[in-house]
Scaffold this active site. Structure first.
Site, PDB file in Angstrom:
ATOM      1  NE  ARG A  43       3.164  -4.738  -0.789  1.00  0.00           N
ATOM      2  CZ  ARG A  43       2.477  -5.936  -0.314  1.00  0.00           C
ATOM      3  NH1 ARG A  43       1.241  -6.151  -0.689  1.00  0.00           N
ATOM      4  NH2 ARG A  43       2.007  -4.871   0.476  1.00  0.00           N
ATOM      5  CE1 TYR A  58       5.251   1.521  -4.982  1.00  0.00           C
ATOM      6  CE2 TYR A  58       4.374  -1.301  -4.491  1.00  0.00           C
ATOM      7  CZ  TYR A  58       4.903  -0.077  -4.531  1.00  0.00           C
ATOM      8  OH  TYR A  58       5.176   0.500  -2.760  1.00  0.00           O
ATOM      9  N   GLY A  59       6.127  -1.013  -7.358  1.00  0.00           N
ATOM     10  CA  GLY A  59       7.641  -1.458  -6.566  1.00  0.00           C
ATOM     11  C   GLY A  59       7.152  -2.884  -7.431  1.00  0.00           C
ATOM     12  CE  LYS A  81       7.098  -6.898  -0.515  1.00  0.00           C
ATOM     13  NZ  LYS A  81       7.641  -6.759   1.278  1.00  0.00           N
ATOM     14  CG  HIS A 112       7.060  -9.875   4.893  1.00  0.00           C
ATOM     15  ND1 HIS A 112       5.692  -9.588   5.432  1.00  0.00           N
ATOM     16  CD2 HIS A 112       8.057  -8.730   4.156  1.00  0.00           C
ATOM     17  CE1 HIS A 112       5.892  -7.651   4.832  1.00  0.00           C
ATOM     18  NE2 HIS A 112       6.886  -7.740   4.412  1.00  0.00           N
ATOM     19  CB  SER A 161       3.125  -2.167   5.717  1.00  0.00           C
ATOM     20  OG  SER A 161       2.237  -2.684   5.457  1.00  0.00           O
ATOM     21  CB  CYS A 201       5.223  -2.488  12.521  1.00  0.00           C
ATOM     22  SG  CYS A 201       3.393  -2.978  12.651  1.00  0.00           S
ATOM     23  N   GLY A 202       8.296   0.005  11.302  1.00  0.00           N
ATOM     24  CA  GLY A 202       9.401   0.372  11.378  1.00  0.00           C
ATOM     25  C   GLY A 202      10.441  -0.296  11.433  1.00  0.00           C
ATOM     26  CG  ASP A 246      10.443  -6.504   2.955  1.00  0.00           C
ATOM     27  OD1 ASP A 246      10.264  -6.027   3.470  1.00  0.00           O
ATOM     28  OD2 ASP A 246      10.207  -6.758   1.526  1.00  0.00           O
ATOM     29  NE  ARG A 265       7.161   1.852  -0.743  1.00  0.00           N
ATOM     30  CZ  ARG A 265       7.091   0.803  -0.071  1.00  0.00           C
ATOM     31  NH1 ARG A 265       8.153  -0.141   0.422  1.00  0.00           N
ATOM     32  NH2 ARG A 265       6.115   0.101   0.020  1.00  0.00           N
ATOM     33  CE1 TYR A 311      10.742   5.790  14.885  1.00  0.00           C
ATOM     34  CE2 TYR A 311      10.304   7.251  16.695  1.00  0.00           C
ATOM     35  CZ  TYR A 311      10.280   6.460  15.412  1.00  0.00           C
ATOM     36  OH  TYR A 311       8.758   6.799  14.628  1.00  0.00           O
TER      37      TYR A 311
END
Ligand code: OXD
Ligand code: MN
Length: 586
Positions: free
Chosen positions: A67, A195-196, A204, A224, A246, A248-249, A273, A364, A488
């Site tokens: 982005r 791109y995405g 987004k 978000h 972003s 941060c899992g 997301d 991705r 995790y």
């Protein structure tokens, strides 16, 4: 008589001059046709159809891999409506500048008309968008990420109630790349990127930037946030939505295999997301996931970090900018295996370690949500799921405890508005650079962030049993730079504490920043965390927080008088609690 959609398609075709217009129906047959065309013209490379059936690899232009926040604009008549954290252009100026770039941009190409629904097809909370694009790759991704095609056209009928998005790859030149949002007319223009987030306009651009504007006007929230359900041993499921910047899992948390599964605690995925949340008639906050797929970062994804997604991406998946093994399987750094000999990197070259990462760090997978075994059976409930907890999180090496609970809605909004993440230079123990990212919405809020805070503040009092608001930090480190928390699947232990707080069962210690678990209140059976480590994980260090409080003051200055007074009060109250704590401990 043309419908509003037909008129807009005609008008856009007159401008962009495609050689052909294809109205997408979203069917399998159409998808097969697009896939064949993309294999023929090199947009797709075929992956191993035995081990990865119906999976393909797309390599984007090497100048177009992420982005581009610097080229993303909110175009409102009043500059202050966009606020200090967005790039702004006046709508007339933006159109004057960018319309010439669209002129003839689709010459010799097909224009795909991509109708889509964001949200479950039958939900009253869902909304329709239509993207016009000259990229078959974009159309194929939109088919995975939304309810695309006939289902959307049927719902739209002859109505004008859709968000139009005009997209062209044009010449992919970053000097002529613009991602423009016109929230006053619900319009999106995107040019020069395939791109995405720049090109899949439902994600987004619509579901966050345009939708956040709509949500403020209509009294709901476009956030978000991932959405998950935590099942307890009795089978009861409690739903939580969580915002993280972003890296941060977020996807991993949403799809987690719980370390407490044997004890009966299981995590179900609703979304990874974006959450659209409405106040229902009974006063609960109900969330839907507007998306239908996951567009996740591949590097670092493996059988430990996200086993659910690893099994999901073995079919019907589009990979973008990953590496490819000689057996034509996708590969990325942080997968389970070492780099095999003969690897082809994301640029399509024979790879050697000296060339840097073989997969692009932002490579991705686009995978249908329905392929995840963690998917909740309620993920398409038209009414959404009731949210009992909102979670904010960041990557803080020293500052934030593993988990804490805010005092009330207003304080929780302050916690979200001041959340931050540090760059990962902390590998050597050095603290990274802190970037404040309120509610993880900094790049995605379609209007003045001060007004966005005010909108958040206005929601709480309208809710019966407003969700509790928590903050988590999986990334606290020791003085030597080691992670203190295993993360995790073990993160479920923090979720379980939150669940027990919601039910009024878990103990907590009041601190100046909020309520932190007592060491005994966390379920740590099966983990060997020494008491000193646990104490460090839960510690609130007043002098570090005094520095943080100063930095929050600096951050708030940019909003001037528009910053809502309750946030100023929360800031002052934090300062006062910290000084009282400092006096008490001296
Ligand atoms: C994403 C992002 O791709 O937040 O989801 O950047
Ligand atoms: Mn995101």
């Amino acid at each position: 008589m043309s419908t509003p959609l037909e008129s807009w398609v005609e008008e856009s075709a007159r401008l962009t001059k495609p050689s052909k217009i294809v109205w997408c129906d979203g069917s399998e047959a159409e998808n097969d046709r697009f896939t064949e065309e993309m294999l023929r013209d090199g947009t797709f490379a075929e992956l191993n159809q035995n081990t990865y059936p119906r999976c393909y690899l797309h390599r984007s232009n090497s100048n177009d891999v992420a982005r581009t926040e610097g080229l993303t604009f909110i175009c409102t008549r009043d500059r202050n409506a966009a606020g200090p954290t967005n790039n702004w252009m006046a709508p007339a100026e933006a159109k004057e500048r960018v319309r010439p770039l669209f002129d003839g941009a689709m010459k010799g190409r097909t224009m795909y008309v991509v109708p889509y629904i964001m949200g479950p097809a039958q939900s009253p909370y869902s909304k329709i968008g239509v993207e016009l694009t000259d990229s078959a790759y974009v159309a194929a991704n939109m088919r995975i990420m939304s309810r695309m095609g006939k289902v959307a056209l049927d719902r739209l009928g002859s109505s004008s109630d859709f968000v139009p998005g005009l997209h062209s790859l044009a010449d992919l030149n970053p000097d002529r790349r613009f991602i423009l949002h016109f929230p006053e007319e619900n319009l999106i223009w995107s040019i020069g990127s395939g791109y995405g987030g720049n090109a899949l306009l439902g994600k987004k651009c619509f579901a966050l930037r345009i939708a956040s504007w709509m949500a403020r006007e209509q009294g709901w929230m476009a956030e978000h946030m991932l959405i998950l359900g935590l099942e307890d041993p009795s089978g009861k499921v409690t739903y939580m939505a969580a915002a993280f910047p972003s890296a941060c899992g977020k996807t991993n948390l949403a799809m987690m295999v719980s370390a407490l599964e044997k004890e009966g605690y299981r995590v179900w995925t609703i979304g990874d997301d974006i959450a659209w949340m409405h106040i229902a008639a009974d006063g609960t906050l109900r969330a839907i996931n507007p998306e239908a797929g996951f567009f996740g970062v591949a590097p670092g994804t493996n059988a430990k970090t996200n086993p659910n997604v690893i099994s999901a991406v073995h079919s019907n998946t589009i990979f973008t900018n990953v590496a490819m093994t000689p057996g034509r399987e996708p590969w990325w750094e942080g997968m389970d295996s070492d780099a095999p000999k003969g690897l082809i990197n994301w640029r399509g070259e024979q790879w050697t370690p000296a060339m840097g990462p073989a997969a692009h760090p932002n490579s991705r997978y686009t995978v249908p949500a329905a392929q995840s075994t963690s998917l909740s059976s309620h993920w398409e409930d038209p009414a959404g799921v009731p949210i009992s907890a909102l979670i904010f999180g960041g990557r803080r090496a020293r500052l934030a405890p593993l988990v804490y609970e805010s005092h009330d809605w207003q304080h929780g909004v302050f916690v979200g508005a001041t959340m931050a993440s540090e760059t990962t230079a902390a590998a050597t123990g050095a603290v990274g650079v802190t970037r404040r990212d309120p509610m993880a919405m900094l790049p995605f809020c379609g209007y003045n962030m001060a007004d966005y805070f005010a909108h958040w503040l206005s929601i709480g009092p309208r809710l019966k049993n407003a969700p509790k608001i928590f903050h988590v930090n999986w990334f606290r480190r020791s003085a030597e730079g080691k992670f203190l928390w295993p993360g995790y699947g073990e993160n479920v232990r923090a979720l379980k504490w939150m669940l027990e707080r919601i039910e009024g069962r878990a103990a907590a210690t009041e601190t100046p920043i909020g309520c932190v678990p007592t060491p005994e209140s966390l379920s740590l059976d099966g983990l060997s965390i020494p008491p000193a480590t646990l104490a460090e994980l839960l510690r609130v260090n007043s002098s570090d927080w005094a520095e943080e409080e100063q930095s929050v003051g600096e951050f708030f200055k940019q909003f001037g008088d528009r910053l809502p007074a309750p946030l100023r009060q929360e800031h002052q109250a934090l300062a006062a609690r910290l000084s009282r704590a400092a006096v008490a401990s001296s």
